[in-house]
Design an enzyme around this catalytic site. Structure first.
Site, PDB file in Angstrom:
ATOM      1  N   SER A 106      39.734  48.883  31.410  1.00  8.39           N
ATOM      2  CA  SER A 106      39.964  47.490  31.793  1.00  8.39           C
ATOM      3  C   SER A 106      38.897  46.511  31.336  1.00  8.39           C
ATOM      4  O   SER A 106      39.075  45.302  31.516  1.00  8.39           O
ATOM      5  CB  SER A 106      40.132  47.387  33.306  1.00  8.39           C
ATOM      6  N   ASN A 140      47.727  45.272  36.419  1.00  7.18           N
ATOM      7  CA  ASN A 140      47.633  45.299  34.961  1.00  7.18           C
ATOM      8  C   ASN A 140      48.763  44.525  34.289  1.00  7.18           C
ATOM      9  O   ASN A 140      48.625  44.087  33.150  1.00  7.18           O
ATOM     10  CB  ASN A 140      47.636  46.751  34.495  1.00  7.18           C
ATOM     11  N   TYR A 168      44.954  43.141  42.271  1.00  6.81           N
ATOM     12  CA  TYR A 168      44.788  43.644  40.903  1.00  6.81           C
ATOM     13  C   TYR A 168      46.091  44.216  40.367  1.00  6.81           C
ATOM     14  O   TYR A 168      46.687  45.113  40.965  1.00  6.81           O
ATOM     15  CB  TYR A 168      43.712  44.716  40.905  1.00  6.81           C
TER      16      TYR A 168
END
Length: 396
Positions: free
Chosen positions: A113, A211, A209
């Site tokens: 990340s 992605n 969070y």
């Protein structure tokens, strides 16, 4: 590449429980900030001077040795730059459990990340050029693409994506180890996988969070530039600041190009380590596909904070943060700040991908440190020791 099951930041108890369970490659792929974000920084000393006196080269080496000896990491690597520009590199453990080969100094690793910081820089450069508006809705650039249960691209802004306040579900929890390792994914496939599931929260209401946010950010870059994200990232960031060991793997490229320690994956958490060095990283894409070294990451974050990649206005936007729980971690636009035991904060991101974990960042006065280990920690002690390694390196 697992997002929180709820959009409020997870507690240390929840994180610890999740860590003790099986760590799938899907959960690990590009988790980044999540694994350390809920843990408090090392306790501060009574003053900065004792902390500095206790640190130094030997202290960094000792904490790397602890990661190998006590936490079961096959290898640990570090690159540390002090405020005078002097750089030291460190290694511990072995680079290959089968052959016993040495750990290559400053070897290449998958940086997970940390890729998000690179993607965010490209987006913010396009903001500076007037091609993207941070507060424009996703539908401005990708009309009709983002739709689902409680999901509407006319309500989610570019800023929400970069800041993880979109409420979008994370696609990573719906992938298994075999898919992560062997299958090539188009970015749209990853997005479609997320959109099969309901929103986690209302846009702009809370930090969570996911992605999926950065898959969309990458698609926006491609739409407004008419070029592949990998090319834009290489031209605008990697070559611009001379990152000679950093690259975006090509489709189907499953190996690392330069000397590297092998990466190992443990799943379930009490199972044996498996060599996971060769894998298809496409499930990470704009959220987690890059390969780099500790020293290149130091160079990147140093250049970023020094204003060499973004104009002042866009760097200020990137550094405008929201809190992540009560840990002291704060998240901006693809950039985090974390408190140091010796005072102040450091700026970076961090990344997990099956086989590797990387942590580190830079301070406003020019110190930089990055740590990599060759297996994702599966218990709170190991997670804390990686954090401590960064803290000791920067407080030395």
């Amino acid at each position: 590449m697992r997002s929180p099951t709820e959009q409020s930041p997870r507690s240390a108890t929840r994180q610890g429980a999740r860590r003790r369970r099986a760590v799938s490659a899907a959960a690990a792929l590009a988790v980044g900030v999540m694994t350390l974000g809920v843990l408090a920084p090392p306790a501060a000393s009574d003053s900065a001077a004792p902390a500095a006196a206790a640190a130094g080269p030997d202290a960094v080496q000792r904490v790397l040795n602890t990661l190998v000896r006590d936490d079961g990491m096959p290898a640990a690597l570090a690159s540390v730059k002090d405020r005078n520009g002097r750089t030291r590199t460190y290694t511990a453990g072995v680079g290959d459990l089968t052959t016993g080969a040495k750990v290559p100094r400053d070897g290449q690793v998958r940086i997970g990340s940390n890729t998000k910081a690179f993607t965010a820089v490209v987006v913010l450069q396009l903001v500076a050029e007037g091609k993207i508006d941070l507060d424009a809705f996703v539908d401005t650039y990708l009309p009709g693409l983002v739709r689902g249960k409680g999901i509407d691209g006319n309500r989610i802004t570019v800023r929400h994506l970069l800041q993880h306040t979109s409420g979008l579900p994370d696609y990573g929890v719906h992938l298994d180890d075999a898919e992560i390792r062997n299958r090539y994914f188009e970015p749209r496939e990853l997005l479609d996988l997320a959109l099969d599931h309901p929103a986690d929260a209302e846009p702009g209401k809370t930090w969570g969070y996911s992605n999926t946010n950065y898959i969309l950010a990458g698609l926006i870059v491609q739409k407004v530039t008419g070029r592949p994200l990998a090319e834009e990232m290489d031209r605008r960031v990697i070559k611009r600041v001379g990152l000679r060991h950093t690259y975006f793997p090509a489709p189907g490229e499953m190996t690392l190009r330069e000397p590297h320690p092998r990466g190992y994956h443990r799943g379930p958490a009490d199972g044996p380590l498996r060599d996971f060095t060769e894998m298809d990283p496409s499930a990470g894409w704009a959220a987690g596909q890059l390969i780099s070294t500790n020293s290149d990451l130091n160079r990147f974050f140093t250049a970023l904070l020094a204003g060499r990649l973004l104009p002042a206005a866009q760097l200020a936007e990137m550094r405008t943060t929201v809190p992540v729980g009560t840990s002291g971690l704060r998240y901006g636009l693809g950039l985090t700040s974390r408190t140091l035991s010796c005072g102040g904060v450091y700026w970076g991101h961090g990344g997990d991908i099956a086989g590797y974990e990387t942590r580190g960042g830079v301070t406003d006065d020019g110190r930089a440190a990055n740590i990599a280990v060759t297996s994702i920690p599966t218990d709170e002690a190991a997670v804390r020791h990686v954090s401590e390694a960064v803290d000791r390196a920067l407080c030395g």
